[in-house]
Scaffold this active site. Structure first.
Site, PDB file in Angstrom:
ATOM      1  N   PRO A 189      -6.604-125.021 -24.672  1.00 28.59           N
ATOM      2  CA  PRO A 189      -6.173-126.391 -24.408  1.00 28.59           C
ATOM      3  C   PRO A 189      -6.931-127.410 -25.405  1.00 28.59           C
ATOM      4  CG  PRO A 189      -7.209-125.433 -22.383  1.00 28.59           C
ATOM      5  CD  PRO A 189      -7.194-124.550 -23.543  1.00 28.59           C
TER       6      PRO A 189
ATOM      7  N   GLU B  48     -13.649-119.016 -19.027  1.00 30.18           N
ATOM      8  CA  GLU B  48     -13.943-120.454 -19.571  1.00 30.18           C
ATOM      9  C   GLU B  48     -13.519-120.739 -20.884  1.00 30.18           C
ATOM     10  OE1 GLU B  48     -14.769-122.505 -17.174  1.00 30.18           O
ATOM     11  OE2 GLU B  48     -14.483-120.791 -16.065  1.00 30.18           O
TER      12      GLU B  48
ATOM     13  N   ARG C 180      13.906-118.412 -30.070  1.00 31.17           N
ATOM     14  CA  ARG C 180      15.041-118.552 -29.721  1.00 31.17           C
ATOM     15  C   ARG C 180      15.727-119.348 -31.117  1.00 31.17           C
ATOM     16  NH1 ARG C 180      16.005-123.530 -28.480  1.00 31.17           N
ATOM     17  NH2 ARG C 180      17.865-123.525 -27.513  1.00 31.17           N
TER      18      ARG C 180
ATOM     19  N   ASP D  65      20.065-129.112 -29.656  1.00 31.68           N
ATOM     20  CA  ASP D  65      19.049-128.781 -28.676  1.00 31.68           C
ATOM     21  C   ASP D  65      18.450-130.161 -28.457  1.00 31.68           C
ATOM     22  OD1 ASP D  65      16.929-125.834 -29.540  1.00 31.68           O
ATOM     23  OD2 ASP D  65      18.348-126.394 -27.937  1.00 31.68           O
TER      24      ASP D  65
HETATM   25  C1  4FV Z   1      -3.983-123.289 -22.430  1.00 35.28           C
HETATM   26  C2  4FV Z   1      -3.148-124.360 -22.419  1.00 35.28           C
HETATM   27  C3  4FV Z   1      -4.905-122.836 -21.180  1.00 35.28           C
HETATM   28  C4  4FV Z   1      -8.216-122.157 -20.583  1.00 35.28           C
HETATM   29  C5  4FV Z   1      -9.094-121.339 -19.948  1.00 35.28           C
HETATM   30  C6  4FV Z   1      -7.079-120.172 -20.504  1.00 35.28           C
HETATM   31  C7  4FV Z   1      -6.663-121.474 -20.165  1.00 35.28           C
HETATM   32  C8  4FV Z   1      -8.701-119.915 -20.042  1.00 35.28           C
HETATM   33  N1  4FV Z   1      -3.357-122.381 -23.231  1.00 35.28           N
HETATM   34  N2  4FV Z   1      -2.394-124.263 -23.637  1.00 35.28           N
HETATM   35  N3  4FV Z   1      -2.996-125.461 -21.617  1.00 35.28           N
HETATM   36  N4  4FV Z   1      -5.663-121.878 -21.514  1.00 35.28           N
HETATM   37  O1  4FV Z   1      -4.923-123.724 -20.269  1.00 35.28           O
HETATM   38  O2  4FV Z   1      -2.803-123.094 -24.033  1.00 35.28           O
HETATM   39  O3  4FV Z   1      -9.047-119.274 -21.205  1.00 35.28           O
END
Ligand code: 4FV
Length: 249
Positions: free
Chosen positions: A89, A116, A154, A169
């Protein structure tokens, strides 16, 4: 194009990457997908891949060694400076522009997190890019990795039946896609727009362009902000705005 995937849940990829176009693209050697189980590189009889956070706090942190060893054994390649992408994230938000850029690479290594988060030395030792699929938290990075791989794959010539699909697209030209119709001509009193049955391709193209502009204006004005409009698009947009004003009255 190749994809190395470092994950604690290799089975999760069976479905999405072995079916449909991505599955066929692997059969046609257009894609080479290597799924690497990080746990195979964890030491000790319990092959631990996570541990409690230094400094305390809730949850567990993904250990650096198993990830580093998995990368070192299966992905490290001096000749090949392809991106090593951490799905999290905290990454830059994935969009079609980034997808287009990544699809020009020889290959990608994608690291999927759990718990986490990652020990930050994973970032400082092997990671070259960090990508988020959206501002929400998943249980793991696998689904995010699948989204990235599907969107990039793709774009590879031959993966989609018809190359034109990519050109038409959404977001290809920075606008949302126009409405599509197919048989039957009439359904519960809902008719297909006449222009699409006219055979007049100039008129059809103009209608589709108008619908793309109108849909983008109404649903994603943020996209309109960043889009460089052609003179023709500006003209069409004026008519659309006038039309919408009339309708509002
Ligand atoms: C995430 C997202 C995501 C966070 C904690 C996996 C999680 C756990 N990855 N975009 N949104 N990852 O939420 O890519 O490690």
């Amino acid at each position: 194009m190749y994809f190395n995937i470092l994950t604690l849940f290799p089975e999760m990829f069976n479905g999405p990457l072995n079916e449909s176009m991505i599955g066929r693209a692997q059969e046609n050697d257009l894609l080479d997908i290597n799924i690497i189980n990080i746990r195979d590189y964890a030491s000790g009889k319990h092959q631990v891949t996570d541990d409690a956070p230094y400094g305390g706090g809730a949850g567990m942190v993904m250990k650096v060694e198993p990830v580093y060893k998995a990368w070192e054994d299966k992905c490290r390649n001096e000749k090949d400076s392809s991106p090593v992408i951490l799905m999290s994230p905290q990454g830059r938000k994935l969009n079609q522009e980034i997808v287009k850029d990544l699809s020009a690479q020889e290959g990608l290594t994608v690291i999927c997190g759990h718990y986490e988060g990652f020990d930050d030395r994973i970032r400082s030792s092997i990671v070259t890019d960090e990508i988020s699929i959206g501002d929400y938290v998943l249980t793991g990075g696998e689904l995010a990795a699948m989204v990235l791989i599907d969107a990039v794959a793709r774009m590879i010539p031959g993966v989609l039946g018809d190359e034109n699909s990519v050109i038409n697209d959404s977001f290809y030209n920075g606008l949302l896609d126009y409405p599509h119709y197919t048989r039957p001509r009439s359904f519960k009193g809902m008719e297909v727009p006449e222009v699409l049955l006219s055979g007049n391709h100039a008129e059809i193209d103009k209608w589709r362009q108008q619908e793309s502009l109108k849909r983008t204006l109404l649903r994603r004005p943020d996209l309109m902000e960043v889009k460089t409009l052609t003179a023709e698009e500006i003209e069409l947009l004026e008519d659309i705005k006038k039309d919408l004003k009339v309708k509002k009255r």
